[in-house]
Design a protein around this motif. Sequence first.
Motif, short mmCIF file in Angstrom:
data_model
loop_
_atom_site.label_atom_id
_atom_site.label_comp_id
_atom_site.label_asym_id
_atom_site.label_seq_id
_atom_site.Cartn_x
_atom_site.Cartn_y
_atom_site.Cartn_z
N GLU A 115 -13.20 29.95 -7.01
CA GLU A 115 -14.20 30.08 -5.96
C GLU A 115 -14.63 28.71 -5.43
O GLU A 115 -14.87 28.54 -4.24
CB GLU A 115 -15.41 30.85 -6.50
CG GLU A 115 -15.11 32.33 -6.74
CD GLU A 115 -16.17 33.02 -7.56
OE1 GLU A 115 -16.19 34.27 -7.55
OE2 GLU A 115 -16.97 32.33 -8.24
N ASN A 116 -14.74 27.72 -6.33
CA ASN A 116 -15.05 26.36 -5.90
C ASN A 116 -13.99 25.82 -4.94
O ASN A 116 -14.31 25.24 -3.90
CB ASN A 116 -15.18 25.44 -7.12
CG ASN A 116 -16.59 25.30 -7.62
OD1 ASN A 116 -17.41 24.58 -7.05
ND2 ASN A 116 -16.88 26.00 -8.71
N VAL A 117 -12.74 26.02 -5.31
CA VAL A 117 -11.63 25.50 -4.49
C VAL A 117 -11.55 26.26 -3.17
O VAL A 117 -11.22 25.69 -2.12
CB VAL A 117 -10.30 25.57 -5.26
CG1 VAL A 117 -9.13 25.15 -4.38
CG2 VAL A 117 -10.37 24.68 -6.51
N ALA A 118 -11.87 27.55 -3.20
CA ALA A 118 -11.81 28.37 -1.99
C ALA A 118 -12.94 28.06 -1.02
O ALA A 118 -12.82 28.35 0.19
CB ALA A 118 -11.85 29.85 -2.36
N ARG A 148 -6.57 33.32 -2.62
CA ARG A 148 -5.12 33.21 -2.87
C ARG A 148 -4.68 31.76 -2.70
O ARG A 148 -3.92 31.22 -3.52
CB ARG A 148 -4.34 34.12 -1.92
CG ARG A 148 -4.37 35.60 -2.30
CD ARG A 148 -3.30 36.40 -1.57
NE ARG A 148 -3.50 36.38 -0.12
CZ ARG A 148 -4.26 37.26 0.54
NH1 ARG A 148 -4.87 38.21 -0.12
NH2 ARG A 148 -4.37 37.19 1.85
N SER A 149 -5.13 31.13 -1.63
CA SER A 149 -4.77 29.72 -1.40
C SER A 149 -5.34 28.83 -2.49
O SER A 149 -4.69 27.87 -2.92
CB SER A 149 -5.30 29.26 -0.03
OG SER A 149 -4.70 29.99 1.02
N ALA A 150 -6.55 29.14 -2.94
CA ALA A 150 -7.18 28.35 -4.00
C ALA A 150 -6.39 28.45 -5.30
O ALA A 150 -6.18 27.44 -5.99
CB ALA A 150 -8.61 28.83 -4.22
N ARG A 151 -5.94 29.64 -5.64
CA ARG A 151 -5.15 29.79 -6.87
C ARG A 151 -3.82 29.05 -6.76
O ARG A 151 -3.35 28.46 -7.73
CB ARG A 151 -4.94 31.28 -7.17
CG ARG A 151 -6.24 32.02 -7.53
CD ARG A 151 -5.97 33.45 -8.00
NE ARG A 151 -7.21 34.17 -8.20
CZ ARG A 151 -7.74 35.02 -7.32
NH1 ARG A 151 -7.12 35.27 -6.17
NH2 ARG A 151 -8.88 35.64 -7.58
#
Length: 232
Positions: free
Chosen positions: A108-111, A126-129
């Motif tokens: 969630e942080n990266v997203a 999905r992009s964050a993962r």
Amino acid sequence: MTANDIVLRGELLRKEFLSGDTTVAALKDCTIEVLASEFVAIVGKSGSGKSTLANVLSGLDRPTSGTVTLLGRDISSLSEAEMASLRARKIGFVLQKDNLIPSLTLAENVAAPLVMSGVKLSQALRSARDMLGEVGLDHRAAQWPSQVSGGEAQRAAIARACVVEPAVVFADEPTGALDEENGSRVQELLHKLVSTLGAAGLIITHDMDLATGADVVVTMADGAIVNTKRKA
């Protein structure tokens, strides 16, 4: 972008402040450029002007005179709203402290930057993962920042900075809070991701070991660029 494309350029940048009745020049006619897939290290003693230069180049501060060009566009005269939008889409930041939001998972942080730029949450996650996989943290995606090590948190911060596929990544003392092993890993990841994205990378650092790994080392003193050394 090709390797010789100029992503970011600052020309004759000057930044002045008033101190009482005296005008103090924090930047003195600095000119610098960064190419695609290139890392530039800005070094100098405390008070030399390197953080001021980075703030002006990233649009966090405005120069008193001179121009900043990002992807061929003069950003010096953009409105605050236009500059904020450009930073969100084209500029990634990695700081000494990871600054992850404790109440969000790593994914969630990266997203978050994608969501703030209008990407649907499901797609952003999905992009964050995927980006967490690039920094070796796909198995940590559902964990909270408090559940991972300092080195892992900083790698997640790098993933967050790069998930929007920025044109330029600013890293301010990115290994300053890490031990030597984790610092080396973070340095390698920054170089790898910037090269993969074809982005420009700028590191502000006191660490000469980190600086010597850069393609260009820019030395500052008393608000001026006093030396620029490019690897052969």
